[in-house]
Design an enzyme around this catalytic site. Structure first.
Site, PDB file in Angstrom:
ATOM      1  N   TYR A  55       7.501   4.056  10.202  1.00  0.00           N
ATOM      2  CA  TYR A  55       7.835   2.629  10.257  1.00  0.00           C
ATOM      3  C   TYR A  55       8.266   2.042   8.912  1.00  0.00           C
ATOM      4  O   TYR A  55       8.584   0.857   8.834  1.00  0.00           O
ATOM      5  CB  TYR A  55       6.654   1.825  10.830  1.00  0.00           C
ATOM      6  CG  TYR A  55       5.328   2.027  10.109  1.00  0.00           C
ATOM      7  CD1 TYR A  55       5.006   1.308   8.962  1.00  0.00           C
ATOM      8  CD2 TYR A  55       4.388   2.930  10.596  1.00  0.00           C
ATOM      9  CE1 TYR A  55       3.799   1.490   8.314  1.00  0.00           C
ATOM     10  CE2 TYR A  55       3.170   3.121   9.955  1.00  0.00           C
ATOM     11  CZ  TYR A  55       2.877   2.391   8.814  1.00  0.00           C
ATOM     12  OH  TYR A  55       1.678   2.570   8.179  1.00  0.00           O
ATOM     13  N   HIS A 106      -2.033   3.416   6.490  1.00  0.00           N
ATOM     14  CA  HIS A 106      -2.974   2.334   6.794  1.00  0.00           C
ATOM     15  C   HIS A 106      -4.405   2.835   6.653  1.00  0.00           C
ATOM     16  O   HIS A 106      -5.230   2.219   5.977  1.00  0.00           O
ATOM     17  CB  HIS A 106      -2.721   1.808   8.204  1.00  0.00           C
ATOM     18  CG  HIS A 106      -3.706   0.787   8.653  1.00  0.00           C
ATOM     19  ND1 HIS A 106      -3.775  -0.477   8.103  1.00  0.00           N
ATOM     20  CD2 HIS A 106      -4.681   0.840   9.592  1.00  0.00           C
ATOM     21  CE1 HIS A 106      -4.741  -1.159   8.688  1.00  0.00           C
ATOM     22  NE2 HIS A 106      -5.306  -0.377   9.585  1.00  0.00           N
ATOM     23  N   ARG A 124       0.867  -1.187   0.000  1.00  0.00           N
ATOM     24  CA  ARG A 124       0.000   0.000   0.000  1.00  0.00           C
ATOM     25  C   ARG A 124       0.899   1.232   0.000  1.00  0.00           C
ATOM     26  O   ARG A 124       1.766   1.393   0.846  1.00  0.00           O
ATOM     27  CB  ARG A 124      -0.956   0.000   1.192  1.00  0.00           C
ATOM     28  CG  ARG A 124      -0.307  -0.047   2.554  1.00  0.00           C
ATOM     29  CD  ARG A 124      -1.335   0.190   3.664  1.00  0.00           C
ATOM     30  NE  ARG A 124      -0.818  -0.175   4.971  1.00  0.00           N
ATOM     31  CZ  ARG A 124      -0.038   0.579   5.722  1.00  0.00           C
ATOM     32  NH1 ARG A 124       0.343   1.775   5.270  1.00  0.00           N
ATOM     33  NH2 ARG A 124       0.380   0.161   6.906  1.00  0.00           N
TER      34      ARG A 124
END
Length: 369
Positions: free
Chosen positions: A282, A272, A268
């Site tokens: 991250y 999120h 992606r």
């Protein structure tokens, strides 16, 4: 006297399991066919239609992010980068098949017949967004991660018991495979040979947790072994590979051979969700650049252009069509009356029980003032 210790081949067993799940690919990153034998039988028009849907979905994602930032949409999980996993898998389905989506899988149910304005209402938390039109075989997006796997197993068993030549397909991410519902779903479907297709979109991160910290399994496809069902790992940025895998799984299912687990390796590009997630905390820029080179739209565009089937003009036409239809859909969502408490009560039962009738009358009086 020494004691001879038998060496159990634990490590070797695990290696042998992982080796059974090589990544299935048809188009490489340059859009070149590397597996001619596996090429699906799609006409030129079907190939172009698949590309149209992927381009449309990318534009829908971009506009949805913009609408969210304007405060005109609520909850939204971006889809860019996963178009091959989502749209090509749906392209292998038939109208009578059922889709049980996760919260990122709204594009599939739109292409299966859910009006776009209702998808926007779902994002806003409006009850009408979950009122699926008659004849559209989809369930509302599941928010509880992994729960759709159990539901898909049940829907698939129902299709089998009714003698339908149809399947139930469901989707989750890599994080979903850590849920108990995931294992219950694939085990149940396997035990009853239910016509289900379980797609795991391995986009590398469960929110911020990398897949390597979720499991020591080298593939997620190999989790099918415990349930005794077939599994396959697919290049999830390759629309033809995804299509071919889902098409084969569907044929197995409607022929009474049971469920299949399909892991699609994808990424992606966005956060999120739009609810405050920052992927730069991250994910490294190097990793993002690496996956940007695998973009499913770029790859498929190269393939079609080499065949003389795609042009910049055609893509621009799709982009303009998408923008216009999105504009109309959000306008219709804006014009939808705001939901009332009485709406939420009245849709719960065909005939309301006495306690809800009492509540209904109380709120009806309040709303009339």
């Amino acid at each position: 006297m020494g004691v001879k210790t038998f060496q159990f081949p634990f490590a070797e067993q695990l290696e042998k399991v992982a080796e059974q799940f090589p990544t299935f690919q048809i188009l490489n990153e340059e859009g070149e066919v590397v597996n001619e034998e596996a090429m699906p039988e799609l006409s030129d028009e079907q190939l172009k239609e698949l590309m149209r849907r992927m381009v449309y979905t990318r534009i829908l994602d971009q506009r949805s992010i913009s609408l969210n930032r304007q405060g005109r949409l609520g909850f939204y999980a971006p889809t860019a980068g996963q178009e091959a996993s989502q749209i090509a898998s749906h392209f292998a389905l038939e109208k009578e098949d059922f889709i049980l989506p996760g919260y990122r899988d709204v594009p599939q149910i739109i292409w299966h017949g859910l009006p776009l304005y209702q998808a926007f209402l779902f994002s806003r938390g409006h009850f009408h967004g979950n009122q699926i039109p008659e004849g559209v075989n989809v369930l509302p997006p599941q928010i509880i991660i992994g729960a759709q796997y159990i539901q898909a197993a049940g829907v698939a068993l129902g299709l089998k018991m009714r003698g339908k030549k149809a399947v139930a397909i469901t989707y989750t991410g890599d994080g979903g495979t850590s849920q108990g519902d995931f294992y219950e779903g694939i085990n149940f479907a396997g035990a009853f040979k239910a016509p289900a297709i379980f797609v795991v979109q391995n986009n590398r991160f469960a929110i911020s947790t990398p897949v390597e910290k979720q499991t020591v399994a080298k593939t997620l496809a190999q989790k099918a072994v415990a349930a005794g069902i077939p599994g396959i790992q697919v290049d999830g940025m390759d629309p033809l590979a995804v299509y071919a895998a889902v098409k084969a799984a569907r044929e197995r299912a409607i022929n009474g051979e049971g469920p299949t687990l399909i892991e699609t390796l994808c990424f992606r590009y966005g956060p999120h969700t739009m609810s405050g997630d920052d992927p730069t905390r991250y994910r490294s820029k190097e990793l993002e650049n690496e996956w940007a080179k695998k973009d499913p739209l770029v790859r498929f565009r190269k393939f079609l252009e080499a065949k003389g089937l795609w042009s910049e003009e055609e893509e621009n036409n799709v982009i303009e069509q998408a923008k216009e239809e999105i504009k109309e859909a959000i306008k219709k969502a804006d014009e939808t009356p705001k939901q009332k408490v009485t709406d939420l009560i009245s849709i719960m039962f065909e005939e309301l029980p006495f306690n809800l009738k009492e509540q209904y009358e109380i709120y009806k009086e309040k709303e009339s003032k």
